[in-house]
Scaffold this motif. Structure first.
Motif, PDB file in Angstrom:
ATOM      1  N   GLN A 402       0.842  -1.191   0.000  1.00  0.00           N
ATOM      2  CA  GLN A 402       0.000   0.000   0.000  1.00  0.00           C
ATOM      3  C   GLN A 402       0.884   1.250   0.000  1.00  0.00           C
ATOM      4  N   TRP A 403       0.283   2.352  -0.438  1.00  0.00           N
ATOM      5  CA  TRP A 403       0.976   3.642  -0.411  1.00  0.00           C
ATOM      6  C   TRP A 403       0.559   4.433   0.828  1.00  0.00           C
ATOM      7  N   TYR A 404       1.552   5.067   1.449  1.00  0.00           N
ATOM      8  CA  TYR A 404       1.339   5.916   2.618  1.00  0.00           C
ATOM      9  C   TYR A 404       1.876   7.313   2.347  1.00  0.00           C
ATOM     10  N   VAL A 405       1.305   8.288   3.050  1.00  0.00           N
ATOM     11  CA  VAL A 405       1.840   9.652   3.077  1.00  0.00           C
ATOM     12  C   VAL A 405       2.101  10.011   4.531  1.00  0.00           C
ATOM     13  N   ILE A 406       3.290  10.538   4.813  1.00  0.00           N
ATOM     14  CA  ILE A 406       3.620  10.864   6.204  1.00  0.00           C
ATOM     15  C   ILE A 406       2.717  11.997   6.691  1.00  0.00           C
ATOM     16  N   ASN A 407       2.329  11.931   7.956  1.00  0.00           N
ATOM     17  CA  ASN A 407       1.387  12.922   8.494  1.00  0.00           C
ATOM     18  C   ASN A 407       1.791  13.458   9.865  1.00  0.00           C
ATOM     19  N   GLY A 408       3.010  13.170  10.309  1.00  0.00           N
ATOM     20  CA  GLY A 408       3.436  13.650  11.613  1.00  0.00           C
ATOM     21  C   GLY A 408       3.350  12.615  12.706  1.00  0.00           C
ATOM     22  N   ALA A 409       2.761  11.459  12.414  1.00  0.00           N
ATOM     23  CA  ALA A 409       2.636  10.429  13.448  1.00  0.00           C
ATOM     24  C   ALA A 409       4.007   9.960  13.927  1.00  0.00           C
ATOM     25  N   ARG A 410       4.972   9.893  12.999  1.00  0.00           N
ATOM     26  CA  ARG A 410       6.311   9.422  13.352  1.00  0.00           C
ATOM     27  C   ARG A 410       7.371  10.517  13.168  1.00  0.00           C
ATOM     28  N   ASP A 411       6.927  11.742  12.959  1.00  0.00           N
ATOM     29  CA  ASP A 411       7.841  12.851  12.684  1.00  0.00           C
ATOM     30  C   ASP A 411       7.465  14.015  13.589  1.00  0.00           C
ATOM     31  N   GLU A 412       8.197  14.183  14.684  1.00  0.00           N
ATOM     32  CA  GLU A 412       7.866  15.216  15.665  1.00  0.00           C
ATOM     33  C   GLU A 412       7.935  16.618  15.060  1.00  0.00           C
ATOM     34  N   LYS A 413       8.893  16.837  14.152  1.00  0.00           N
ATOM     35  CA  LYS A 413       9.031  18.149  13.529  1.00  0.00           C
ATOM     36  C   LYS A 413       7.801  18.486  12.692  1.00  0.00           C
ATOM     37  N   LEU A 414       7.331  17.514  11.916  1.00  0.00           N
ATOM     38  CA  LEU A 414       6.138  17.732  11.099  1.00  0.00           C
ATOM     39  C   LEU A 414       4.908  17.895  11.981  1.00  0.00           C
ATOM     40  N   ARG A 415       4.821  17.118  13.042  1.00  0.00           N
ATOM     41  CA  ARG A 415       3.682  17.238  13.960  1.00  0.00           C
ATOM     42  C   ARG A 415       3.629  18.651  14.552  1.00  0.00           C
ATOM     43  N   ALA A 416       4.801  19.159  14.985  1.00  0.00           N
ATOM     44  CA  ALA A 416       4.861  20.511  15.559  1.00  0.00           C
ATOM     45  C   ALA A 416       4.469  21.555  14.520  1.00  0.00           C
ATOM     46  N   GLN A 417       4.888  21.335  13.272  1.00  0.00           N
ATOM     47  CA  GLN A 417       4.547  22.267  12.195  1.00  0.00           C
ATOM     48  C   GLN A 417       3.042  22.294  11.962  1.00  0.00           C
ATOM     49  N   MET A 418       2.401  21.132  11.999  1.00  0.00           N
ATOM     50  CA  MET A 418       0.953  21.069  11.819  1.00  0.00           C
ATOM     51  C   MET A 418       0.224  21.797  12.936  1.00  0.00           C
ATOM     52  N   LEU A 419       0.717  21.670  14.160  1.00  0.00           N
ATOM     53  CA  LEU A 419       0.105  22.385  15.279  1.00  0.00           C
ATOM     54  C   LEU A 419       0.274  23.893  15.124  1.00  0.00           C
ATOM     55  N   GLU A 420       1.416  24.315  14.618  1.00  0.00           N
ATOM     56  CA  GLU A 420       1.641  25.749  14.394  1.00  0.00           C
ATOM     57  C   GLU A 420       0.706  26.277  13.310  1.00  0.00           C
ATOM     58  N   PHE A 421       0.510  25.503  12.259  1.00  0.00           N
ATOM     59  CA  PHE A 421      -0.432  25.913  11.217  1.00  0.00           C
ATOM     60  C   PHE A 421      -1.826  26.104  11.818  1.00  0.00           C
ATOM     61  N   GLY A 422      -2.204  25.204  12.721  1.00  0.00           N
ATOM     62  CA  GLY A 422      -3.511  25.320  13.360  1.00  0.00           C
ATOM     63  C   GLY A 422      -3.656  26.606  14.156  1.00  0.00           C
ATOM     64  N   LYS A 423      -2.559  27.064  14.753  1.00  0.00           N
ATOM     65  CA  LYS A 423      -2.601  28.295  15.556  1.00  0.00           C
ATOM     66  C   LYS A 423      -2.722  29.540  14.684  1.00  0.00           C
ATOM     67  N   GLU A 424      -2.398  29.416  13.404  1.00  0.00           N
ATOM     68  CA  GLU A 424      -2.514  30.558  12.500  1.00  0.00           C
ATOM     69  C   GLU A 424      -3.965  30.824  12.102  1.00  0.00           C
ATOM     70  N   LEU A 425      -4.847  29.869  12.406  1.00  0.00           N
ATOM     71  CA  LEU A 425      -6.264  30.015  12.063  1.00  0.00           C
ATOM     72  C   LEU A 425      -7.047  30.567  13.244  1.00  0.00           C
ATOM     73  N   THR A 426      -8.149  31.260  12.929  1.00  0.00           N
ATOM     74  CA  THR A 426      -9.104  31.682  13.959  1.00  0.00           C
ATOM     75  C   THR A 426     -10.275  30.706  13.896  1.00  0.00           C
ATOM     76  N   TRP A 427     -10.514  29.992  14.990  1.00  0.00           N
ATOM     77  CA  TRP A 427     -11.502  28.915  14.995  1.00  0.00           C
ATOM     78  C   TRP A 427     -12.826  29.408  15.582  1.00  0.00           C
ATOM     79  N   HIS A 428     -13.930  29.028  14.942  1.00  0.00           N
ATOM     80  CA  HIS A 428     -15.271  29.328  15.450  1.00  0.00           C
ATOM     81  C   HIS A 428     -16.100  28.046  15.386  1.00  0.00           C
ATOM     82  N   PRO A 429     -16.487  27.468  16.526  1.00  0.00           N
ATOM     83  CA  PRO A 429     -16.125  27.831  17.904  1.00  0.00           C
ATOM     84  C   PRO A 429     -14.712  27.346  18.243  1.00  0.00           C
ATOM     85  N   ASP A 430     -14.169  27.861  19.324  1.00  0.00           N
ATOM     86  CA  ASP A 430     -12.772  27.592  19.658  1.00  0.00           C
ATOM     87  C   ASP A 430     -12.520  26.131  20.009  1.00  0.00           C
ATOM     88  N   PHE A 431     -13.552  25.421  20.479  1.00  0.00           N
ATOM     89  CA  PHE A 431     -13.305  24.022  20.864  1.00  0.00           C
ATOM     90  C   PHE A 431     -12.913  23.174  19.656  1.00  0.00           C
TER      91      PHE A 431
END
Length: 545
Positions: A402-431
């Motif tokens: 099968q083909w896989y695409v990395i998503n941060g599960a095994r890459d701490e740097k990518l995981r941190a980057q994804m969390l930072e991208f999330g902080k750049e957004l304004t969420w409604h509602p915040d939860f």
């Protein structure tokens, strides 16, 4: 006596108002997006999740798009040029099932294309039907019917949205299975490969050993079948044996761990320690997972690759190795897993190699009795077992490439980057931001994008064949940007001819398609003209909503 102006009726009628004003809005271009003279700052761009065009609309659809429309109207009133497209998510399993039931057909890729094919009927009730009652047709015929039905569904969807008065620019629609969308999805995947973000690995697949086919979840049915629990002893260095109870002793050679519930006081002290398997003497860890059932058997289970769907969940979420031993024919493979290194373990595996599941179970039970590692007699039970809806043998779970695409599960740097991208957004509602962060934090495995389906975006690769006609999977032939979109089952890689398909030193096309989210996750790119319309892309990216 009250008088009314001549143009005001006593009882106003609403009938026909939608058609009247839709025509007016269309003629005036009221909601039409114009890029002329615009800059990124003057535009408010909206990315809407495309609804699945595979059935009837309901009030939930209306509710979920109304608040988006409110934002669009507000931004227009504030003087913004609003880019508000609409897409249709029309590929994937829901569409396939609807086509099967609507036309009374099913896809059989081994069949040749039949020009001018007429389905046995049209207008099924969209309820599940037995595959045995459906007419098998070629993949190309099946895809043509998918295209035909989704176009009709999309017309109905658009008509309802228009009747509701959504302020969408209907000249800016797209389909997730349209040629532009396929090209964008395949191009994104090619870029994943180029950046080292996509890779191949062996992964579990539900498999019918009679029909030699992968089976989708929607094609499953449970049947109550007789079975038996076998109580087996796993050995702990310097401690008492750990007993598990299993209905699949023939999979002991595929054992990768033991698992118990994290709140089970009996096993809490053992989490993180190791035991060795009976007969084969392989060291495996004792782990914790919430799906383990303290009241089932001894409360601690053997994880094998793969006895059932729960094994797959544990394997994926606990990031365990794959030691699959069942082949596509439903027999035990000839080669033992590499971790079985002792002479005794190798000899034991040779006793079950090549046997059917039934015969392997008998042989395994006999060896366990002889070694004294099975306590007592098997305990008869009746339990639900998964079958292919037209099959007569229990499904097995085999390993396929099968083909896989990395998503941060095994890459701490990518995981941190994804969390930072999330902080750049304004969420409604915040939860929802918290939900996103919990999702990223909970990723336990890379994204498996291969799907054994038919109506989807083809994975744009081929594989060279060696002199014996065997695929060389670790040297994929990746489609060039200029070739996209492609279907490797009918298109040819650069440097080859169609006559070389399936021949020694030739090639073979990838037959799997991508997970629908490999397209749906790219809706800003699909709507905004990524790598297709640079001017539009620069005006609308990044999207505001």
């Amino acid at each position: 006596m009250t008088s009314h102006p001549a143009n005001v009726p006593d009882k106003p009628a609403l009938e026909g108002l939608e058609d009247k004003w839709m025509a007016v809005w269309d003629d005036a271009g009221t909601y039409k997006f114009s890029r002329d003279g615009q800059t990124r700052a003057s535009i408010f761009s909206i990315d809407t999740p495309p609804p699945t065009a595979s059935g009837s609309l309901h009030v939930g659809h209306v509710f979920s798009y109304t608040h988006t429309d409110v934002m669009a109207r507000y931004q227009r009133m504030c003087g913004k040029e609003v880019f508000y497209p609409m897409g249709w998510d029309d590929n994937g399993l829901p569409t396939e099932r609807r086509v099967q039931n609507y036309y009374g057909v099913r896809c059989d890729p081994s069949l040749p294309y039949e020009a001018g094919f007429t389905p046995p009927f049209e207008g099924g009730d969209n309820k599940s039907t037995k595959a045995a009652d459906q007419v098998p047709i070629s993949r190309r015929n099946f895809i043509e019917l998918c295209e035909k039905l989704t176009v009709e569904d999309e017309k109905q969807f658009e008509a309802l949205w228009r009747t509701l008065g959504l302020s969408v620019d209907w000249s800016q629609t797209y389909r997730t299975i349209g040629s532009d969308s396929i090209r964008s999805s395949q191009l994104a995947f090619v870029r994943n490969i180029e950046r080292g973000e996509a890779y191949q690995a062996m992964a579990p697949t539900l498999w019918d050993v009679t029909f030699r086919t992968a089976v989708a979840q929607a094609e499953l049915e449970d049947k109550d079948m007789p079975g038996a629990y076998h109580r087996l002893a796993f050995h702990r260095s310097g401690g008492d044996d750990i007993f598990i109870e299993t209905t699949r002793p023939e999979l002991l050679a595929a054992c990768v761990a033991l698992v118990a519930h994290p709140d089970d006081d009996r096993y809490k002290p053992l989490f993180g320690s190791h035991v060795t398997t009976p007969i084969f003497g392989v060291e495996v860890p004792i782990l914790a997972h919430h799906l383990a059932q303290p009241d089932k058997g001894s409360g601690i289970a053997m994880i094998c690759t793969f006895g059932d769907v729960t094994d797959v969940i544990w394997w994926r979420e606990l990031d365990l190795p794959n030691r699959a031993i069942i082949g596509f024919d439903g027999r035990i493979l000839g080669d033992a897993p590499e971790v079985i290194t002792s002479d005794a373990g190798q000899a034991a595996f040779a006793e079950i190699a090549g046997k059917t599941i039934f015969s392997a179970k008998e042989a395994m039970v006999a060896m366990l009795r002889e070694s004294g590692e099975m306590e007592g007699d098997p305990t008869p039970i009746t339990h639900p077992v998964k079958f292919f809806e037209k099959g007569d043998k229990p499904l097995e779970i085999v390993s396929t490439r099968q083909w896989y695409v990395i998503n941060g599960a095994r890459d701490e740097k990518l995981r941190a980057q994804m969390l930072e991208f999330g902080k750049e957004l304004t969420w409604h509602p915040d939860f929802m931001r918290v939900r996103y962060e919990n999702w990223v934090g909970g990723l336990a495995g890379d994204w498996l994008i291969s799907r054994q389906r038919f109506f989807g975006v083809p994975i744009p690769v081929w594989y060279p064949l060696d002199a014996d006609g065997n695929p060389v999977f670790d040297q994929p032939l990746v489609a060039a940007d200029g070739q996209l979109p492609v279907d490797p089952s009918s298109d040819v890689p650069e440097g080859y001819t169609e006559e070389q398909r399936g021949t020694p030193n030739g090639f073979v096309g990838e037959v799997d398609v991508m997970d629908t989210w490999a397209t749906s996750s790219l809706t800003p790119q699909l709507a905004g003209g990524w790598e297709r319309d640079a001017e539009l892309w620069n005006l609308v990216w990044p999207f505001d909503l």
